[in-house]
Design a protein around this motif. Structure first.
Motif, PDB file in Angstrom:
ATOM      1  N   ASP A   1      18.744  70.435  52.921  1.00  0.00           N
ATOM      2  CA  ASP A   1      17.961  71.437  52.291  1.00  0.00           C
ATOM      3  C   ASP A   1      18.420  72.753  51.892  1.00  0.00           C
ATOM      4  N   GLN A   2      20.089  72.924  52.025  1.00  0.00           N
ATOM      5  CA  GLN A   2      20.688  73.893  51.739  1.00  0.00           C
ATOM      6  C   GLN A   2      21.460  73.882  50.496  1.00  0.00           C
ATOM      7  N   LEU A   3      21.464  72.533  49.893  1.00  0.00           N
ATOM      8  CA  LEU A   3      22.263  72.276  48.809  1.00  0.00           C
ATOM      9  C   LEU A   3      21.901  73.069  47.453  1.00  0.00           C
ATOM     10  N   THR A   4      22.742  73.191  46.857  1.00  0.00           N
ATOM     11  CA  THR A   4      22.646  74.164  45.501  1.00  0.00           C
ATOM     12  C   THR A   4      23.212  73.441  44.379  1.00  0.00           C
ATOM     13  N   ASP A   5      23.276  73.895  43.154  1.00  0.00           N
ATOM     14  CA  ASP A   5      23.708  73.415  42.037  1.00  0.00           C
ATOM     15  C   ASP A   5      25.202  73.311  42.410  1.00  0.00           C
ATOM     16  N   ASP A   6      25.607  74.077  42.845  1.00  0.00           N
ATOM     17  CA  ASP A   6      27.290  74.053  42.965  1.00  0.00           C
ATOM     18  C   ASP A   6      27.866  73.144  43.898  1.00  0.00           C
ATOM     19  N   ASP A   7      26.841  72.559  44.556  1.00  0.00           N
ATOM     20  CA  ASP A   7      27.238  71.395  45.762  1.00  0.00           C
ATOM     21  C   ASP A   7      27.566  70.169  45.073  1.00  0.00           C
ATOM     22  N   PHE A   8      26.997  69.980  43.682  1.00  0.00           N
ATOM     23  CA  PHE A   8      27.206  68.699  43.213  1.00  0.00           C
ATOM     24  C   PHE A   8      27.947  68.760  41.924  1.00  0.00           C
ATOM     25  N   SER A   9      28.482  67.695  41.414  1.00  0.00           N
ATOM     26  CA  SER A   9      29.307  67.638  40.273  1.00  0.00           C
ATOM     27  C   SER A   9      28.854  66.420  39.209  1.00  0.00           C
ATOM     28  N   LEU A  10      28.767  66.538  38.074  1.00  0.00           N
ATOM     29  CA  LEU A  10      28.306  65.699  36.951  1.00  0.00           C
ATOM     30  C   LEU A  10      29.476  64.951  36.638  1.00  0.00           C
ATOM     31  N   SER A  11      29.505  63.867  36.596  1.00  0.00           N
ATOM     32  CA  SER A  11      30.714  62.839  36.118  1.00  0.00           C
ATOM     33  C   SER A  11      30.271  62.076  35.057  1.00  0.00           C
TER      34      SER A  11
ATOM     35  N   PHE B   1      25.635  61.870  39.245  1.00  0.00           N
ATOM     36  CA  PHE B   1      25.722  63.104  39.854  1.00  0.00           C
ATOM     37  C   PHE B   1      26.358  62.884  41.300  1.00  0.00           C
ATOM     38  N   THR B   2      27.607  63.493  41.747  1.00  0.00           N
ATOM     39  CA  THR B   2      28.186  63.433  43.092  1.00  0.00           C
ATOM     40  C   THR B   2      28.118  64.672  43.803  1.00  0.00           C
ATOM     41  N   ILE B   3      28.282  64.652  45.035  1.00  0.00           N
ATOM     42  CA  ILE B   3      28.245  65.802  45.910  1.00  0.00           C
ATOM     43  C   ILE B   3      29.830  65.871  46.096  1.00  0.00           C
ATOM     44  N   THR B   4      30.160  67.281  46.060  1.00  0.00           N
ATOM     45  CA  THR B   4      31.691  67.507  46.101  1.00  0.00           C
ATOM     46  C   THR B   4      32.197  67.342  47.603  1.00  0.00           C
ATOM     47  N   SER B   5      33.402  67.168  47.368  1.00  0.00           N
ATOM     48  CA  SER B   5      34.070  66.663  48.551  1.00  0.00           C
ATOM     49  C   SER B   5      34.074  67.784  49.720  1.00  0.00           C
ATOM     50  N   SER B   6      34.071  68.901  49.240  1.00  0.00           N
ATOM     51  CA  SER B   6      33.837  70.108  50.367  1.00  0.00           C
ATOM     52  C   SER B   6      32.776  70.214  50.940  1.00  0.00           C
ATOM     53  N   THR B   7      31.395  70.004  49.895  1.00  0.00           N
ATOM     54  CA  THR B   7      30.084  69.848  50.507  1.00  0.00           C
ATOM     55  C   THR B   7      29.969  68.711  51.416  1.00  0.00           C
ATOM     56  N   PHE B   8      30.533  67.555  51.056  1.00  0.00           N
ATOM     57  CA  PHE B   8      30.298  66.467  51.939  1.00  0.00           C
ATOM     58  C   PHE B   8      30.764  66.634  53.350  1.00  0.00           C
ATOM     59  N   LYS B   9      32.020  67.351  53.378  1.00  0.00           N
ATOM     60  CA  LYS B   9      32.831  67.579  54.703  1.00  0.00           C
ATOM     61  C   LYS B   9      31.582  68.570  55.708  1.00  0.00           C
ATOM     62  N   LYS B  10      31.060  69.345  54.931  1.00  0.00           N
ATOM     63  CA  LYS B  10      30.202  70.325  55.813  1.00  0.00           C
ATOM     64  C   LYS B  10      28.859  69.680  55.923  1.00  0.00           C
ATOM     65  N   LEU B  11      28.594  68.601  55.192  1.00  0.00           N
ATOM     66  CA  LEU B  11      27.472  68.055  55.584  1.00  0.00           C
ATOM     67  C   LEU B  11      27.735  67.040  57.251  1.00  0.00           C
TER      68      LEU B  11
ATOM     69  N   ASN C   1      20.615  68.281  27.930  1.00  0.00           N
ATOM     70  CA  ASN C   1      19.791  68.541  28.890  1.00  0.00           C
ATOM     71  C   ASN C   1      19.856  67.067  29.959  1.00  0.00           C
ATOM     72  N   ILE C   2      20.181  67.244  31.145  1.00  0.00           N
ATOM     73  CA  ILE C   2      20.380  66.120  31.869  1.00  0.00           C
ATOM     74  C   ILE C   2      19.235  66.293  33.143  1.00  0.00           C
ATOM     75  N   TYR C   3      18.708  65.293  33.470  1.00  0.00           N
ATOM     76  CA  TYR C   3      17.896  65.246  34.691  1.00  0.00           C
ATOM     77  C   TYR C   3      18.661  65.188  36.019  1.00  0.00           C
ATOM     78  N   HIS C   4      18.453  66.189  36.933  1.00  0.00           N
ATOM     79  CA  HIS C   4      19.252  65.961  38.448  1.00  0.00           C
ATOM     80  C   HIS C   4      18.141  65.317  39.148  1.00  0.00           C
ATOM     81  N   PRO C   5      18.464  64.122  39.700  1.00  0.00           N
ATOM     82  CA  PRO C   5      17.468  63.577  40.683  1.00  0.00           C
ATOM     83  C   PRO C   5      17.414  64.320  41.894  1.00  0.00           C
ATOM     84  N   TYR C   6      18.203  65.009  42.405  1.00  0.00           N
ATOM     85  CA  TYR C   6      17.942  65.468  43.914  1.00  0.00           C
ATOM     86  C   TYR C   6      16.910  66.905  43.636  1.00  0.00           C
TER      87      TYR C   6
END
Length: 231
Positions: free
Chosen positions: A132-142, A114-124, A64-69
């Motif tokens: 405010d439209q970000l979802t779990d799929d827009d982040f990756s855990l490293s 946590f990092t925002i995926t490259s494809s999501t970063f480009k869209k932002l 179980n990991i805390y998501h800061p966003y």
């Protein structure tokens, strides 16, 4: 020639997903096995003798990991990746002449982020998506892997010093294995690198006996052409 094939699992999985898409764990395991066996077919249309396929990877976290966003805990043992990887590793364990070398992950509070995926970063950046439209799929855990690279290096040294094989084929895009490659060559081992058509640094190409990728789909131009056709 007696041949050992070493697979940097994280690298292979990322490239296979990028080039051939997401598929079931059983299919990906079969795909990997078939790809490795293509390496045994040499340029004289003869089949080399397989010593063993060594597969190196880390299991994903089930913590179980805390998501800061989103400001909430995420149970990663319930994620699709966790379930997929368990099936994938179990399938590899069943395959003939596969040897698994699994590392471990750093403690979740040590080296994880946590990092925002490259494809999501480009869209932002271009305004196609708002924060405010970000979802779990827009982040990756490293999470930093521990023990994988050293296991590859130790196996290369062991294979070379014990004269167990004539050839080592390493499927990886990493340059951290230069010392191990140099050692193997000094012991008379034919050392072949398969970077799946990724660019490799000069210091690595200097210390190997050849490059070989067995599937043209991994060529950058083929990937670009596929991406354009999917748009």
């Amino acid at each position: 020639m007696k041949t050992a094939i070493l697979v940097d699992g994280g690298f292979y999985r990322r490239m296979a997903q990028k080039v051939k898409g997401c598929i079931a764990a059983e299919e990906r395991a079969n795909e990997l096995e078939n790809y490795c066996h293509r390496h045994l077919q040499n340029r004289k249309n003869q089949c080399d003798d397989l010593y063993r396929i060594f597969y190196y990877d880390c299991m994903p976290t089930g913590d179980n990991i805390y998501h800061p966003y989103f400001k909430r805990q995420i149970n990663y043992s319930k994620t699709d990746l966790y379930k997929w990887m368990n099936i994938f590793i179990d399938e590899l364990k069943k395959k003939r002449k596969f040897a698994l070398r699994l590392g471990r992950l750093a403690p979740k509070h040590d080296k994880s982020w946590f990092t925002i995926t490259s494809s999501t970063f480009k869209k932002l950046c271009n305004g196609q998506q708002k924060f405010d439209q970000l979802t779990d799929d827009d982040f990756s855990l490293s999470i930093e892997q521990k023990g994988v690279d050293i296991k590859i290096g130790v196996d290369i040294a062991s294979l070379a010093y014990k004269k167990l094989v004539d050839r080592i084929i390493l499927i990886s895009g990493d340059s951290d294995f230069v010392p191990a490659a140099k050692l193997a060559r000094r012991e008379g081992i034919d050392f072949i690198l398969d970077p799946l058509y990724n660019h490799i640094p000069a210091d690595l190409s200097e210390h190997i006996d050849g490059l070989r990728t067995c599937d043209s789909q991994y060529k950058p131009d083929q990937i670009d052409q596929k991406n354009k056709s999917n748009k």
